[in-house]
Enzyme design. Structure first.
Site, PDB file in Angstrom:
ATOM      1  N   SER A  95      28.382  47.875  50.441  1.00  0.00           N
ATOM      2  CA  SER A  95      29.242  46.690  50.356  1.00  0.00           C
ATOM      3  C   SER A  95      28.991  45.659  51.449  1.00  0.00           C
ATOM      4  O   SER A  95      29.593  44.576  51.408  1.00  0.00           O
ATOM      5  CB  SER A  95      30.714  47.110  50.378  1.00  0.00           C
ATOM      6  OG  SER A  95      31.088  47.656  49.134  1.00  0.00           O
ATOM      7  N   LYS A  98      28.192  42.201  50.408  1.00  0.00           N
ATOM      8  CA  LYS A  98      29.231  41.215  50.132  1.00  0.00           C
ATOM      9  C   LYS A  98      29.233  40.094  51.177  1.00  0.00           C
ATOM     10  O   LYS A  98      29.796  39.022  50.935  1.00  0.00           O
ATOM     11  CB  LYS A  98      30.600  41.892  50.070  1.00  0.00           C
ATOM     12  CG  LYS A  98      30.816  42.791  48.848  1.00  0.00           C
ATOM     13  CD  LYS A  98      32.219  43.381  48.865  1.00  0.00           C
ATOM     14  CE  LYS A  98      32.546  44.139  47.581  1.00  0.00           C
ATOM     15  NZ  LYS A  98      31.912  45.463  47.514  1.00  0.00           N
ATOM     16  N   SER A 153      37.389  45.317  49.853  1.00  0.00           N
ATOM     17  CA  SER A 153      36.022  45.454  49.352  1.00  0.00           C
ATOM     18  C   SER A 153      36.031  45.572  47.827  1.00  0.00           C
ATOM     19  O   SER A 153      35.270  46.337  47.237  1.00  0.00           O
ATOM     20  CB  SER A 153      35.329  46.669  49.975  1.00  0.00           C
ATOM     21  OG  SER A 153      33.922  46.578  49.842  1.00  0.00           O
TER      22      SER A 153
END
Length: 408
Positions: A95, A98, A153
């Site tokens: 993640s 991101k 997230s």
């Protein structure tokens, strides 16, 4: 010598057989203009394996027993790299990708824009994904969606924002364009949320580039520093009113490490843990990225240890490299979110699976990994033969590499 010549002849024959394919379909192997394999983005030493540090008198020793497969300590303002360990090693980013998503998409929509979520926008999210809890046929403000991205997230929030941006594929293409504009040549984007996908990789160096660029946007900085927030809930069938529920930032250092600004953590079953942290002390902002240490908690412990070292080592080490600046193509710096305008810009890149991962620049690095640089032949056989051989070897390696699919 005979054996060496025989192997060389076999290599030349293999390359000669492959050249017609390369010439017929250049789009599949076309690579951007990049430095030669002997150099690494940010400096030669960043392409060498192992720990790179250049201490002066009185410099503190680096933390002992670091287990991360790759890490880097840099100054966010100057871009100087204070120390690094295999910073160009290509690994699944989870993640932390991101960060690039936010740096790419966040400037495009006013935070007060309201969007009604369609059912298709929260379909086809990978099994096991982290979610903030978005429901179809309900209205959400853009700023709520971004809190879902940064705090929880939430892959569902990423998907909704991607649809607002023109779709998943367009967003992936724009993220790849953005990575290349930042000279993040180790990064290959397949999914906008960082969910484990075949061939999706980045590096500690590239993730630091993304964080440095993102922190220049005040809205990015605000979201990644937010510890808790209220998120819109579903409609109450009895009252017809919407409730809300609390969400908390999954960054375990936020609020615990002195001066921590953010930025983003990521963990998957197959990729392990990765963390990009930024902290400010005495007017200095440091960035630390740690990828794939021995355990989930170690990613936070080792980030804190490297931040401590970086602040103590300031002025007592000579830089071993530099975070490069963004390539300017007339677009300038990203604007803040509130001043952005809806819509998408940039030239679409090839579809996510059209380009072979092996055509990406090597970016140096060391210490294993199926997408690491391949050694050049020691006997000069011509630039075409060497280039063809590298493509063949890397394709063979890339075809064997399979990342798992479980996203946190």
């Amino acid at each position: 010598m005979l054996t060496s010549r025989h192997n060389l002849a076999q290599l030349c024959a293999a390359v000669a057989a492959a050249l017609p394919v390369l010439l017929v379909a250049p789009a599949a192997v076309a690579a951007p203009q990049v430095p030669p394999p002997s150099t690494a983005v940010g400096g030669e030493r960043l392409g060498l394996p192992g720990v790179q540090v250049n201490p002066l008198a009185g410099a503190p020793a680096l933390p002992r027993d670091l287990t991360g497969q790759s890490w880097i300590v840099s100054d966010a303002a100057s871009g100087e790299v204070l120390a690094a360990y295999n910073p160009h090693l290509r690994l699944p980013p989870a993640s932390t990708l991101k960060i690039l998503f936010a740096d790419t998409v966040l400037p495009k929509f006013d935070r007060n824009t309201v969007h009604r979520v369609a059912d298709e926008e929260i379909q086809n999210i990978g099994p096991g994904s982290s979610l903030v809890g978005i429901k179809e046929n309900l209205d959400y403000r853009v700023e709520d969606l971004w809190r879902g991205v940064f705090l929880s997230s939430g892959n569902d929030a990423v998907h909704v924002l991607s649809f607002m941006n023109g779709g998943i594929r367009r967003t992936v293409n724009e993220m790849q364009d953005r990575a290349e504009a930042l000279q993040a040549w180790d990064t290959r984007v397949i999914s906008p949320d960082g969910y484990d996908m075949d061939g999706q990789v980045s590096s500690a160096y590239d993730l630091s580039l993304f964080a440095r660029a993102g922190l220049r946007n005040p809205d990015f900085r605000m979201y990644c520093a937010t510890r808790e927030a209220m998120f819109p809930g579903a409609l109450d069938r009895n009252t017809g009113r919407r409730g809300s529920f609390g969400i908390a930032n999954t960054d375990r250092l936020l609020g615990k490490y002195p001066g921590l600004i953010g930025v983003k953590n990521g963990t998957t079953t197959n990729a392990g843990s990765t963390f990009v942290g930024a902290a400010e002390r005495n007017g200095r902002t440091l960035l630390v990225t740690v990828m794939h240490p021995a355990s989930y908690q170690r990613v936070y412990d080792e980030t804190a240890e490297l931040l401590d070292w970086g602040f103590a080592a300031a002025g007592k080490v000579q830089p071993v490299g530099r975070l490069v600046e963004e390539k300017q193509a007339g677009g300038g710096e990203p604007t803040g979110q509130a001043g952005g305008t809806p819509g998408a810009t940039g030239t679409p890149a090839p579809p996510p699976h059209a380009a072979d991962t092996a055509t990406r620049p090597t970016g140096g690095g060391g210490g294993g990994g199926g997408l690491d640089p391949v050694g050049w032949p020691t006997v000069a056989v011509g630039a075409v033969v060497a280039a063809g051989a590298v493509v063949l070897v890397r394709r063979r390696r890339a075809s064997r590499r399979r990342w798992g699919r479980f996203e946190c």
